[in-house]
Design an enzyme around this catalytic site. Structure first.
Site: not given
Ligand SMILES: *[C@@H]1O[C@H](CO)[C@@H](O)[C@H](O)[C@H]1NC(C)=O
Ligand SMILES: *[C@@H]1O[C@H](CO)[C@@H](O)[C@H](O)[C@H]1NC(C)=O
Length: 327
Positions: A31, A266-268
């Site tokens: 970040i 993508l998150n799963y």
């Protein structure tokens, strides 16, 4: 690189997240800055949860939901969740019900009017609606009963560990009623307690182009499916068996979902859609899952990765390889 899509999945992005500036390193990032762009949320929002069994016409209602949910105004989000109910014991008959979860940025009166006009088939009643502050609605989405004090969010999870398997799909055309019936039957026949989350797209998601951020699943999607099954710690054989059942459910959905590629969220994280072992890097293998998660943006991510982590220090089984591995 502006990167918002990893975190958001529906039209609420503007409420939860502002702009996050990150550099993609693996499929996580460094970040560089984080600029929050606050937008007003009404003092009260309205949430509801309604369950429809098959006897109560769930198939017709879900069929209709597929047609209208992605076209609803941006201030409403209406999720459908087909799931196995009963059947926890051998003596009870396994059944499918569909739960509808909704959040509306407005009061009950406005929500009732909207639903009467756009989705009367759901049969929403005033007594189903709960007005609350936006922050209290996080309790609802976390699955606690309405009225649970918000302090519950401070509790650390305890108790037994749960194992689970998730998979994802994107649906671009309405699944016919006959096919919905086949899906329910498949869920019942499988010897696991499973649920699916059908999350409508459309709204803000369709306004952002596929190449504007790495998150590529935009216009043209009616909804995203999450498949899910969980179980307690019963050893590797039980885990393998349950994972295989979820794979079986996923396989049975092939003709209803996106293809070329069969897109994934993508998150799963799902190693079934392609992976590389974590101690080597194969561009060819990475392309397989990369294209499913990012479509045309995969190549651009490879270039970014080549600049910020050319030696591929940060890697995992589904990371983005740096450009130099491309031959
Ligand atoms: C929010 O929840 C708390 C309980 O944690 C309750 O006391 C309060 O009245 C709720 N406020 C609103 C506006 O929903
Ligand atoms: C798992 O299955 C294998 C092969 O069928 C068997 O040899 C093994 O004992 C089983 N393990 C457990 C923990 O049940």
């Amino acid at each position: 690189m502006l990167e918002e899509g990893f975190l958001i999945e529906n039209q609420w992005e503007k409420i939860y997240f502002g702009q996050l500036e990150v550099v993609v390193v693996a499929s996580f990032g460094v970040i560089l800055s984080w600029k929050i762009r606050l937008v007003p949320v009404p003092k009260k929002v309205t949430v509801f949860q309604i369950s429809k069994t098959l006897e109560q016409g769930a198939t017709d209602v879900v069929h209709r939901w597929q047609i209208i949910a992605h076209k609803l105004p941006k201030d409403i989000f209406l999720r459908a969740m087909p799931m196995i109910v009963n059947g926890r014991r051998e003596s009870t008959e396994k059944k499918v019900a569909v739960l509808f979860f909704c959040m509306f940025l407005g009061n009950t009166k406005k929500l009732m009017a909207l639903m009467e006009k756009r989705f009367p088939e759901l049969g929403l009643q005033i007594r189903d609606c709960n007005e609350m502050s936006w922050v209290n609605s996080t309790i609802f989405w976390a699955g606690f009963p309405v009225g649970t004090p918000i302090d519950v969010l401070l509790d650390r999870p305890k108790g037994t560990q749960v194992s689970f398997k998730s998979k994802s799909d994107y649906v671009k055309s309405v699944i016919p009623k006959k096919s919905l019936e086949k899906i329910w039957k498949k869920m019942i026949d499988l010897d696991i307690e499973t649920w699916m989350q059908w999350n409508p797209y459309g709204g803000r998601m369709s306004e952002i182009s596929e190449s504007e951020t790495p998150f590529t699943h935009r216009a043209g999607n009616l909804f995203k499916i999450q498949y899910f099954a969980s179980w307690g710690d019963q050893g590797i054989n039980v885990s393998n068996r349950n994972i295989n059942m979820l794979r079986d459910l996923y396989a049975s959905m092939t003709s209803y979902v996106s293809s070329g590629p069969r897109e994934a969220f993508l998150n799963y994280r799902d190693l079934d859609i392609g992976s590389i072992s974590s101690n080597h890097t194969s561009f060819k293998d990475a392309q397989v899952y990369g294209f499913k998660y990012f479509k045309g943006n995969f190549q651009r991510l490879v270039k970014v990765k080549g600049k910020v982590d050319p030696d591929n220090f940060f890697k995992n089984e589904q990371s983005i390889p740096p450009a130099k591995y491309q031959v």
